[in-house]
Design an enzyme around this catalytic site. Structure first.
Site, PDB file in Angstrom:
ATOM      1  N   LYS A   1       4.686  -0.531  50.166  1.00  0.00           N
ATOM      2  CA  LYS A   1       5.531  -1.262  49.220  1.00  0.00           C
ATOM      3  C   LYS A   1       5.720  -2.693  49.698  1.00  0.00           C
ATOM      4  CE  LYS A   1      10.128  -0.667  47.041  1.00  0.00           C
ATOM      5  NZ  LYS A   1      11.302   0.228  47.001  1.00  0.00           N
TER       6      LYS A   1
ATOM      7  N   SER B   1      12.333   1.810  42.444  1.00  0.00           N
ATOM      8  CA  SER B   1      11.683   0.520  42.611  1.00  0.00           C
ATOM      9  C   SER B   1      10.335   0.621  43.317  1.00  0.00           C
ATOM     10  CB  SER B   1      12.605  -0.404  43.428  1.00  0.00           C
ATOM     11  OG  SER B   1      12.810   0.111  44.755  1.00  0.00           O
TER      12      SER B   1
ATOM     13  N   SER C   1      14.743   5.468  44.354  1.00  0.00           N
ATOM     14  CA  SER C   1      13.563   4.611  44.228  1.00  0.00           C
ATOM     15  C   SER C   1      12.255   5.264  44.659  1.00  0.00           C
ATOM     16  CB  SER C   1      13.760   3.323  45.029  1.00  0.00           C
ATOM     17  OG  SER C   1      14.804   2.558  44.473  1.00  0.00           O
TER      18      SER C   1
END
Length: 277
Positions: free
Chosen positions: A49, A128, A152
């Site tokens: 990420k 996210s 997330s």
């Protein structure tokens, strides 16, 4: 063939095929921000990420303000490389992990990447850690790292139907990761199967003296007692809110108790955790 069907893997891919797959599908899926050619000498190929430090790449947390920020390898990335894992790029995420508004993060919005596409359905891919979940489902990598503050990892994993694991806070160090909440943040893993997930977790679940939560987690960690490979004498709390399905709670309780664990039902209240505009 339907476009969505073409994203699905039909068996394992070679490293060269993965590179071609990324070139072909990533412009549509918008899962990966930056990447380099996967190293064919390595067994596992992993993406991280975009809020996790990776040398040679920008660590922007999905924000235009950090679009050219460069960080050293995060502690978890260092451990992956130590175990000869090919960490070859970064994935898009909701801007700053979606802290400011509820309007876009639930749909996976990134200032740098736009709206990523769920490779298997029209369902919003969540946030996210959106890009990491999509990348695994699309066959761009064996596994991808994400972070979770409030759903997330779980939300994108559910939406994209991939193995997703958010471990206890502190079991994976947060050092080198752009934070959202120093209290609630936890790195986690998306993987193509359970075997890969376990392997990657075994690589990066290690104490870090520079992360307070890691120190606390490993100093207080208790070893499980085992009898014939069955866990015993451990109680698991199940928080059942007022609107929880009794049948679902009962199913979870039965599954845990079949492994030899004891369960305790804990009444819970409904709390609105949503961020406000």
């Amino acid at each position: 063939m339907d476009l969505q069907d073409s994203f699905l893997l039909k068996g394992s891919l070679t490293t060269q095929e993965v590179a071609k797959r990324i070139q072909k599908f990533n412009p549509t899926l918008k899962a990966i921000r930056d990447w380099k050619e996967p190293d064919i000498r390595k067994e596992f190929h992993v993406l991280v990420k975009n809020n996790i430090g990776l040398e040679g790449f920008y660590t922007s947390a999905g924000s235009k303000f950090f679009r050219e920020l460069k960080l050293k390898d995060a502690f978890c990335v260092q451990l992956l490389k130590k175990h000869h894992v090919d960490v070859f790029g970064t994935t898009h995420m909701t801007e700053l992990a979606g802290f400011v508004t509820t309007a876009h993060p639930n749909r996976g919005y990134s200032y740098l990447g736009g709206f990523p596409k769920n490779p298997i359905s029209e369902m919003p891919p969540g946030g996210s850690s959106t890009g990491s979940a999509i990348a695994v489902k699309a066959g761009f990598c064996h596994a991808a790292l994400g972070t979770e503050t409030r759903g997330s990892i779980m939300k994108p994993g559910l939406a994209c139907e991939v193995y997703a694991f958010k471990p206890s806070r502190g079991s994976i160090s947060r050092k080198g990761i752009i934070p959202l909440s120093s209290l609630l943040d936890s790195p986690g893993i998306f993987a193509c199967n359970m075997q890969v997930l376990r392997k990657i977790y075994s690589f990066i679940s290690s104490p870090d003296s520079e992360d307070e939560l890691s120190v606390k987690f490993y100093s207080g960690k208790r070893k499980f007692k085992q009898t014939d490979n069955v866990l015993v004498s451990h109680r698991i709390g199940i928080i059942a809110c007022s609107n929880s399905s009794r049948s679902e709670v009962s199913t979870i309780q039965n599954l845990l108790e079949e492994t030899g664990l004891q369960t305790v039902l804990i009444p819970g209240k409904e709390i609105d955790f949503c961020y406000k505009k």
